[in-house]
Design a protein around this motif. Structure first.
Motif, short mmCIF file in Angstrom:
data_model
loop_
_atom_site.label_atom_id
_atom_site.label_comp_id
_atom_site.label_asym_id
_atom_site.label_seq_id
_atom_site.Cartn_x
_atom_site.Cartn_y
_atom_site.Cartn_z
N ILE A 1 -7.87 58.14 22.30
CA ILE A 1 -6.84 58.60 21.37
C ILE A 1 -5.53 57.95 21.79
CG2 ILE A 1 -5.47 60.65 20.72
CD1 ILE A 1 -8.13 62.23 21.02
N GLN B 1 -1.08 57.59 21.10
CA GLN B 1 0.12 58.28 20.62
C GLN B 1 1.31 57.32 20.75
OE1 GLN B 1 1.26 61.86 22.82
NE2 GLN B 1 1.98 62.78 20.90
N LYS C 1 5.69 59.90 18.58
CA LYS C 1 4.95 60.15 17.33
C LYS C 1 3.71 60.99 17.59
CE LYS C 1 6.68 56.11 14.89
NZ LYS C 1 6.36 54.94 14.05
N GLY C 2 2.87 61.09 16.57
CA GLY C 2 1.70 61.94 16.64
C GLY C 2 0.48 61.23 17.20
N LEU C 3 -0.65 61.92 17.10
CA LEU C 3 -1.90 61.50 17.73
C LEU C 3 -2.82 60.80 16.73
CD1 LEU C 3 -2.32 64.93 19.49
CD2 LEU C 3 -1.92 62.78 20.70
N TRP D 1 -6.76 59.31 16.50
CA TRP D 1 -8.11 59.18 17.07
C TRP D 1 -8.58 57.75 16.89
CZ3 TRP D 1 -12.99 58.20 14.83
CH2 TRP D 1 -14.10 58.59 15.59
N PRO E 1 -11.88 53.82 10.99
CA PRO E 1 -11.93 52.65 10.08
C PRO E 1 -10.65 51.84 10.06
CG PRO E 1 -12.91 54.56 9.03
CD PRO E 1 -12.28 55.05 10.30
N TYR F 1 -4.78 57.69 25.58
CA TYR F 1 -5.47 58.74 26.31
C TYR F 1 -6.98 58.55 26.21
CZ TYR F 1 -1.22 61.71 26.12
OH TYR F 1 0.04 62.24 26.25
N LEU G 1 -11.78 68.52 22.10
CA LEU G 1 -11.22 67.66 23.13
C LEU G 1 -10.62 68.52 24.23
CD1 LEU G 1 -9.61 65.34 20.49
CD2 LEU G 1 -11.38 64.61 22.09
N TRP H 1 -8.74 65.78 29.12
CA TRP H 1 -7.94 64.60 28.82
C TRP H 1 -7.47 63.93 30.11
CZ3 TRP H 1 -5.59 63.58 23.72
CH2 TRP H 1 -5.96 64.49 22.74
N GLY H 2 -7.30 62.61 30.05
CA GLY H 2 -6.57 61.94 31.09
C GLY H 2 -5.08 62.15 30.89
N GLN H 3 -4.29 61.66 31.82
CA GLN H 3 -2.84 61.81 31.73
C GLN H 3 -2.21 60.81 30.77
OE1 GLN H 3 -0.68 64.23 33.04
NE2 GLN H 3 -2.69 65.17 33.25
#
Lengths: 118, 113
Positions: A39, A41, A45-47, A49, A63, A96, A105, A108-110
């Protein structure tokens, strides 16, 4: 408790390929019904996938990035990787890795910041 | 792709009060075979990865305080934080995991008044 840690170059030139690795500890990338996920970011801003690889080796990609993305797994090193080709400034982001079980999810990694710039 | 839209974009609430964040998906995320809504809520504090708070629209993840609750079904969902605490300052995201590509709302920034 599983831990994930991203690693890779923090600076990539435009048109080149971004390569990141997520090392998993406290668990195996080849066991359990987990989807090993990337993922990103963009700063402030936002996330978004990017995609995942299942422990059988099957993959699913967004896609919007599909033609440029490859996610792979190395069971001998207990890590999975992301390659994103032909990068532009729009690919600058905090990347991430995460572990997904049934769409959740929970681990998560840092995160690692990748900047695309010449 | 399923588009997920949150409202408001930002929210300022007094300590001890209630915060409400809304999330709307462009199509239903209710899986009819098990009657589960594939909608999750995440909390992201500065410099940290997101943390899963709520899944299946209303199930709290283990360890999450019970002041966090989720509700809704189909396309309309709500995250409620009752009795706001200083540590709740964060950006909150909803996410649909009904089908890929999984998509997130744009985030709601929660601040203390």
């Amino acid at each position: 408790q599983v831990q994930l840690q991203e690693s890779g170059p923090g600076l990539v030139k435009p048109s080149e390929t971004l390569s990141l690795t997520c090392t998993v500890s406290g668990g195996s990338v080849s066991s359990g019904n987990y989807y090993w996920t990337w993922i990103r970011q963009p700063p402030g801003k936002g996330l978004e996938w990017i995609g995942y690889i299942y422990n059988s080796g099957s993959t699913k990609y967004n896609p919007s990035l599909k033609s440029r993305v490859t996610i792979s797994v190395d069971t001998s090193r207990n890590h999975f990787s992301l390659k994103l080709s032909s990068v532009t400034a729009a690919d600058t982001a905090l990347y991430y890795c995460a572990r997904d079980r049934e769409g959740l999810l929970n681990d998560w990694g840092q995160g690692t910041l990748v900047t695309v710039s010449s | 792709d399923i588009v997920v839209t949150q409202s408001p974009d930002s929210l300022t609430v007094s300590l001890g009060e209630r915060a409400t964040i809304n999330c709307k998906s462009s199509q239903s995320v209710l899986f009819s075979s098990n009657n589960k809504n594939y909608l999750s809520w995440y909390q992201q504090k500065p410099g940290q990865p997101p943390k899963l708070l709520i899944y299946w629209a209303s199930t709290r993840q283990s360890g999450v305080p019970d002041r966090f609750s989720g509700s809704g079904t189909g396309t309309d969902f709500t995250l409620t934080i009752s009795g706001l605490q200083p540590e709740d300052v964060a950006v909150y995201y909803c996410q649909q995991d009904y089908n890929t590509p999984y998509t997130f709302g744009q985030g709601t920034k929660l601040e203390i008044k």
